[in-house]
Design a protein around this motif. Structure first.
Motif, short mmCIF file in Angstrom:
data_model
loop_
_atom_site.label_atom_id
_atom_site.label_comp_id
_atom_site.label_asym_id
_atom_site.label_seq_id
_atom_site.Cartn_x
_atom_site.Cartn_y
_atom_site.Cartn_z
N GLU A 197 0.82 -1.22 0.00
CA GLU A 197 0.00 0.00 0.00
C GLU A 197 0.84 1.26 0.00
N GLY A 198 2.17 1.11 0.08
CA GLY A 198 3.05 2.27 0.11
C GLY A 198 3.16 2.91 1.48
N LEU A 199 2.69 2.21 2.52
CA LEU A 199 2.72 2.76 3.88
C LEU A 199 4.04 2.49 4.59
N LEU A 200 4.74 1.44 4.18
CA LEU A 200 6.04 1.10 4.76
C LEU A 200 7.07 1.02 3.64
N VAL A 201 8.30 1.29 4.00
CA VAL A 201 9.41 1.13 3.08
C VAL A 201 9.70 -0.36 2.93
N ALA A 202 9.90 -0.79 1.70
CA ALA A 202 10.24 -2.20 1.44
C ALA A 202 11.64 -2.49 1.96
N ARG A 203 11.74 -3.53 2.77
CA ARG A 203 13.03 -3.97 3.29
C ARG A 203 13.16 -5.46 3.00
N PRO A 204 14.26 -5.87 2.38
CA PRO A 204 14.45 -7.29 2.09
C PRO A 204 14.50 -8.11 3.38
N PRO A 205 14.05 -9.37 3.33
CA PRO A 205 14.07 -10.22 4.52
C PRO A 205 15.45 -10.31 5.19
N ASP A 206 16.53 -10.30 4.40
CA ASP A 206 17.86 -10.39 5.02
C ASP A 206 18.20 -9.11 5.79
N GLU A 207 17.71 -7.96 5.33
CA GLU A 207 17.91 -6.71 6.08
C GLU A 207 17.15 -6.77 7.40
N LEU A 208 15.90 -7.25 7.34
CA LEU A 208 15.11 -7.37 8.57
C LEU A 208 15.77 -8.36 9.53
N ALA A 209 16.32 -9.44 9.02
CA ALA A 209 17.00 -10.43 9.86
C ALA A 209 18.22 -9.80 10.53
N ASP A 210 18.95 -8.97 9.81
CA ASP A 210 20.12 -8.30 10.37
C ASP A 210 19.72 -7.31 11.47
N LYS A 211 18.50 -6.81 11.40
CA LYS A 211 18.03 -5.80 12.35
C LYS A 211 17.08 -6.37 13.39
N ALA A 212 17.02 -7.67 13.52
CA ALA A 212 16.09 -8.32 14.45
C ALA A 212 16.22 -7.76 15.87
N HIS A 213 17.44 -7.45 16.28
CA HIS A 213 17.68 -6.94 17.63
C HIS A 213 17.06 -5.55 17.85
N GLU A 214 16.63 -4.88 16.79
CA GLU A 214 16.06 -3.54 16.90
C GLU A 214 14.54 -3.56 17.10
N PHE A 215 13.91 -4.72 17.08
CA PHE A 215 12.45 -4.80 17.08
C PHE A 215 11.86 -5.15 18.44
N VAL A 216 10.71 -4.54 18.72
CA VAL A 216 9.82 -5.00 19.78
C VAL A 216 8.62 -5.58 19.03
N VAL A 217 8.07 -6.65 19.56
CA VAL A 217 6.99 -7.34 18.85
C VAL A 217 5.85 -7.67 19.79
N ALA A 218 4.69 -7.88 19.18
CA ALA A 218 3.51 -8.34 19.91
C ALA A 218 3.09 -9.66 19.28
N CYS A 219 2.88 -10.66 20.13
CA CYS A 219 2.51 -11.99 19.64
C CYS A 219 1.22 -12.47 20.29
N GLN A 220 0.46 -13.24 19.52
CA GLN A 220 -0.70 -13.94 20.04
C GLN A 220 -0.38 -15.41 19.79
N SER A 221 -0.13 -16.14 20.86
CA SER A 221 0.39 -17.50 20.77
C SER A 221 1.70 -17.43 19.98
#
Length: 155
Positions: free
Chosen positions: A14-38
């Motif tokens: 939708e153009g609301l987020l910048v596209a980031r390749p999965p490997d970039e997101l994996a490299d930045k995993a330590h920068e994320f806070v997440v919410a999980c349901q199960s």
């Protein structure tokens, strides 16, 4: 971090987020806070330092989990982490949602008030607005916020 990539995909489309390749997101995993349901990831927000500020990025909530306060809690966690680490402000760059950030205490940064260190955040052609939340005042502190609030139980 494949789950973050999958969660982000509709927002990227939708153009609301910048596209980031999965490997970039994996490299930045330590920068994320997440919410999980199960075991399902229902929300995430990345955080990256820029000078004396912390930038929240890639904030997204699964469509069927929106409106439950998860985004507010993730931003609150980012603000608390920023305070604990000594940052002066929390920044958010958005193409929409300024009113939403305003409800959380953010103020729109006027063009003439943008620090040099913040200018690098802007991507050409995205027409994003920058919002800032001061972290040194008590106005934005949510003392009841904790990571436990992010775990949702069956309803």
């Amino acid at each position: 971090m494949e789950q973050i990539s999958v969660l982000s995909a509709p927002f990227v489309a939708e153009g609301l987020l910048v596209a980031r390749p999965p490997d970039e997101l994996a490299d930045k995993a330590h920068e994320f806070v997440v919410a999980c349901q199960s075991s399902r990831l229902v929300g995430c927000a990345g955080m990256a330092p820029t000078g004396s500020s912390l930038v929240v990025y890639n904030l997204c909530i699964a469509a069927d989990w929106q409106g439950r306060g998860i985004g507010r809690h993730l931003v609150g966690l980012a603000a608390n982490i920023g305070r604990e680490q000594g940052y002066h402000s929390l920044l958010a760059l958005t193409r929409c949602g300024g009113d939403w950030f305003g409800k959380l205490g953010f103020s729109k940064v006027k063009d003439g008030e943008t620090h040099d260190e913040w200018r690098t955040l802007f991507r050409p052609g995205r027409k994003s607005s920058l919002y800032r939340l001061g972290l040194v005042s008590e106005q934005s502190r949510d003392s009841g916020l904790s990571a436990c609030l992010l775990k949702q139980t069956k309803e």
